[in-house]
Motif scaffolding. Structure first.
Motif, PDB file in Angstrom:
ATOM      1  N   LEU B  15       1.937   2.907  10.990  1.00 23.10           N
ATOM      2  CA  LEU B  15       3.475   2.991  10.388  1.00 23.10           C
ATOM      3  C   LEU B  15       4.469   2.811  11.628  1.00 23.10           C
ATOM      4  O   LEU B  15       5.397   2.201  11.232  1.00 23.10           O
ATOM      5  CB  LEU B  15       3.321   4.368   9.800  1.00 23.10           C
ATOM      6  N   GLU B  18       4.510  -0.680  12.692  1.00 18.81           N
ATOM      7  CA  GLU B  18       5.339  -1.464  11.504  1.00 18.81           C
ATOM      8  C   GLU B  18       6.849  -1.325  11.523  1.00 18.81           C
ATOM      9  O   GLU B  18       7.563  -2.152  11.537  1.00 18.81           O
ATOM     10  CB  GLU B  18       4.538  -1.029  10.226  1.00 18.81           C
ATOM     11  N   MET B  19       7.404   0.216  11.733  1.00 23.87           N
ATOM     12  CA  MET B  19       8.489   0.455  11.660  1.00 23.87           C
ATOM     13  C   MET B  19       9.391  -0.259  12.891  1.00 23.87           C
ATOM     14  O   MET B  19      10.536  -0.565  12.625  1.00 23.87           O
ATOM     15  CB  MET B  19       8.873   2.048  11.540  1.00 23.87           C
ATOM     16  N   LYS B  22       8.584  -4.451  11.594  1.00 23.32           N
ATOM     17  CA  LYS B  22       8.945  -4.686  10.182  1.00 23.32           C
ATOM     18  C   LYS B  22       8.274  -6.122   9.771  1.00 23.32           C
ATOM     19  O   LYS B  22       8.936  -6.672   8.837  1.00 23.32           O
ATOM     20  CB  LYS B  22      10.496  -4.689  10.166  1.00 23.32           C
ATOM     21  N   TRP B  25       6.698  -5.485   6.426  1.00 29.17           N
ATOM     22  CA  TRP B  25       7.543  -4.880   5.484  1.00 29.17           C
ATOM     23  C   TRP B  25       8.676  -5.911   4.926  1.00 29.17           C
ATOM     24  O   TRP B  25       8.881  -6.091   3.857  1.00 29.17           O
ATOM     25  CB  TRP B  25       8.029  -3.740   6.148  1.00 29.17           C
ATOM     26  N   ILE B  69       1.003  -7.376   3.126  1.00 27.97           N
ATOM     27  CA  ILE B  69       0.746  -6.263   4.226  1.00 27.97           C
ATOM     28  C   ILE B  69      -0.585  -6.003   4.840  1.00 27.97           C
ATOM     29  O   ILE B  69      -1.068  -5.694   5.772  1.00 27.97           O
ATOM     30  CB  ILE B  69       1.330  -4.995   3.148  1.00 27.97           C
ATOM     31  N   SER B 104      -1.229   1.228   4.767  1.00 28.01           N
ATOM     32  CA  SER B 104      -0.893  -0.036   3.903  1.00 28.01           C
ATOM     33  C   SER B 104      -0.526   0.512   2.484  1.00 28.01           C
ATOM     34  O   SER B 104       0.397  -0.155   1.895  1.00 28.01           O
ATOM     35  CB  SER B 104      -2.000  -0.823   3.990  1.00 28.01           C
ATOM     36  N   LEU B 107       2.947   1.698   2.749  1.00 30.87           N
ATOM     37  CA  LEU B 107       4.006   0.642   2.935  1.00 30.87           C
ATOM     38  C   LEU B 107       4.030  -0.211   1.600  1.00 30.87           C
ATOM     39  O   LEU B 107       5.267  -0.545   1.297  1.00 30.87           O
ATOM     40  CB  LEU B 107       3.410  -0.385   4.049  1.00 30.87           C
TER      41      LEU B 107
END
Lengths: 232, 226
Positions: B15, B18-19, B22, B25, B69, B104, B107
């Protein structure tokens, strides 16, 4: 008691035998130089020893147990071709993650100690992707050694290291040997490897061409092993 | 306890990564919103017939947005050979899998929670009228999608055509779970309660989740190491 044993290991990629009946045993504290030309099977053998791949036939035991056993993996340090670090995470976050996965009591403290040891404490919050190649290599060394492994499996560890990283690696290897760790290192840099090694294993097209203690002739003349046991 | 800590560490790592990028996302959310918008132009959103297919439409959007994703789940480990570092570490493969599935799932759920109000506006439906039953179906359906998608993400991670292979392998297996989620979503999203005739679909969806979670946990070591 053997630290590491490999009994009749075969590995196929399709029909191609990458390893053919490879067998050897290493006592605790030994340092094995895993030698061979490109495609000889060094990386395949190291991956099997590290539990990243299973042999088609044969058996590998590390510290008396299967290489995939959780307690065994806790005591192994693996450095492959990649640095094994996340570009999107900071140096500190990377090391804290691996310290936590290896069961460190204080993952953050362990990460900070190793950042200091590898000279990266000033950039601990910098993302790994922003680091120079030398800094990334030092961070990778911190990842491999932070849980003080009893068995080290290093695939071409000296390749593309800068002088500072080489000095750190040599110090870490010396320290690991002092505490009795068993080391397997695959390399093309014969002189460095044979200076460190207590044993040598030469692979030729997946077969063991030579396995035994490193002799003074090998240390004095690194090409000696290839001349006597390698392919012409 | 160690297993849970390991799974949470993996989920938090995914996470966090991914943040920062992005990648998944942005692609997933943009895809979901564009498809909802295009469907609203293609069909008459207020027509009764369109409302009848609302559940199916939503889950198709979620399934395709989810693939974007899920494709990233294990592909994220490829640069710098991070997957090798994880597999060689003492992390239980099941904890690694569960951590990745959890990341996942969160998200995809976030994408769905943004897409639902947009759907409500475009199609003029009171989707909040049955909010909690809707959330239950959303969670069960999203877990079904995630649990299968994550194991196939691990299986296809080293394939050159993994972006194509993942949906090709996942969607046929997902049919029972997706059908159940569609059946259950259709009345809920237009504000009608679940009738007793739909309880069997609910049981099917819950059973699907349990069976495929157990199967994936049992198979993940073989998938990762061979």
């Amino acid at each position: 008691m053997t630290a590491l044993s490999c009994e009749g290991v075969w590995k196929f990629f399709g029909d191609f035998p990458a390893l053919r009946q490879v067998s050897f045993e290493l006592p605790p504290g030994a340092c094995l130089a895993l030698l061979g030309r490109n495609g000889a099977g060094k990386t395949t053998l190291l991956r099997i020893l590290a539990g990243l791949s299973r042999p088609a036939r044969g058996r590998v035991r590390i510290l008396g147990t299967d290489a995939r056993h959780e307690t065994t993996r806790r005591r192994i340090g693996v450095l492959g071709h990649g640095i094994g670090l996340y570009d999107e995470l900071s140096a500190f976050e990377n090391l804290r993650l691996f310290a936590s996965l290896y069961g460190a009591v204080d993952p953050a403290g362990t990460a900070l100690a190793w950042l200091q040891r590898t000279g990266l404490e000033a950039v601990k919050d910098g993302l790994a992707r922003e680091f120079s190649r030398g800094m990334r290599q030092r961070l990778a060394l911190a990842r491999v050694f932070l849980h003080e492994p009893s068995v080290l499996l290093l695939d071409e560890p000296f390749t593309a290291l800068d002088d500072r990283a080489i000095a750190i690696l040599q110090a870490l290897l010396a320290e690991a040997r002092t505490r009795g760790a068993t080391i397997v290192l695959s390399t093309h840099q014969l002189r460095e490897a044979l200076e460190l090694a207590t044993h040598a294993l030469l692979l030729v097209r997946g077969r063991t061409a030579y396995f035994g203690e490193r002799t003074p002739e090998m240390a004095a003349d690194p090409a000696w092993l290839y001349r006597h046991y390698g392919e012409s | 306890m160690r297993f849970v800590r390991q799974a949470l560490a993996i989920a938090a790592k995914d996470l966090r990564a991914e943040m920062r990028t992005k990648e998944a996302w942005n692609a997933s959310l943009a895809f979901a919103l564009v498809i909802l918008l295009l469907f609203s132009f293609a069909f008459e959103p207020t027509a009764e017939q369109t409302r009848e297919i609302a559940g199916g439409l939503l889950w198709l959007v979620f399934a395709f947005a989810g693939a974007l994703i899920l494709n990233r789940s294990f592909a994220r480990e490829l640069p710098n050979d991070c997957l090798d570092a994880l597999v060689a570490s003492p992390v239980a493969p099941a904890a690694l899998y569960l951590g990745k599935a959890l990341a996942s799932f969160l998200l995809l759920t976030a994408v769905e929670l943004v897409a639902l109000p947009v759907f409500g506006v475009f199609y003029n439906v009171r989707w909040t009228a049955q909010f909690w039953p809707l959330m239950l179906v959303l969670v069960l359906g999203t877990w079904a999608l995630t649990v299968i998608g994550t194991i196939f993400s691990a299986l296809t991670v080293n394939l050159r055509l993994r972006e194509l292979m993942l949906p090709t392998l996942v969607y046929p297996l997902l049919v029972p779970g997706l059908m159940a989620a569609m059946q259950l979503m259709t009345p809920l999203v237009v504000g009608q309660p679940l009738g007793p005739e739909l309880y069997d679909w609910l049981k099917l969806l819950a059973g699907f989740d349990i069976i495929f979670t157990a199967l994936s946990l049992a198979l993940v070591e073989t998938v990762l190491v061979g």
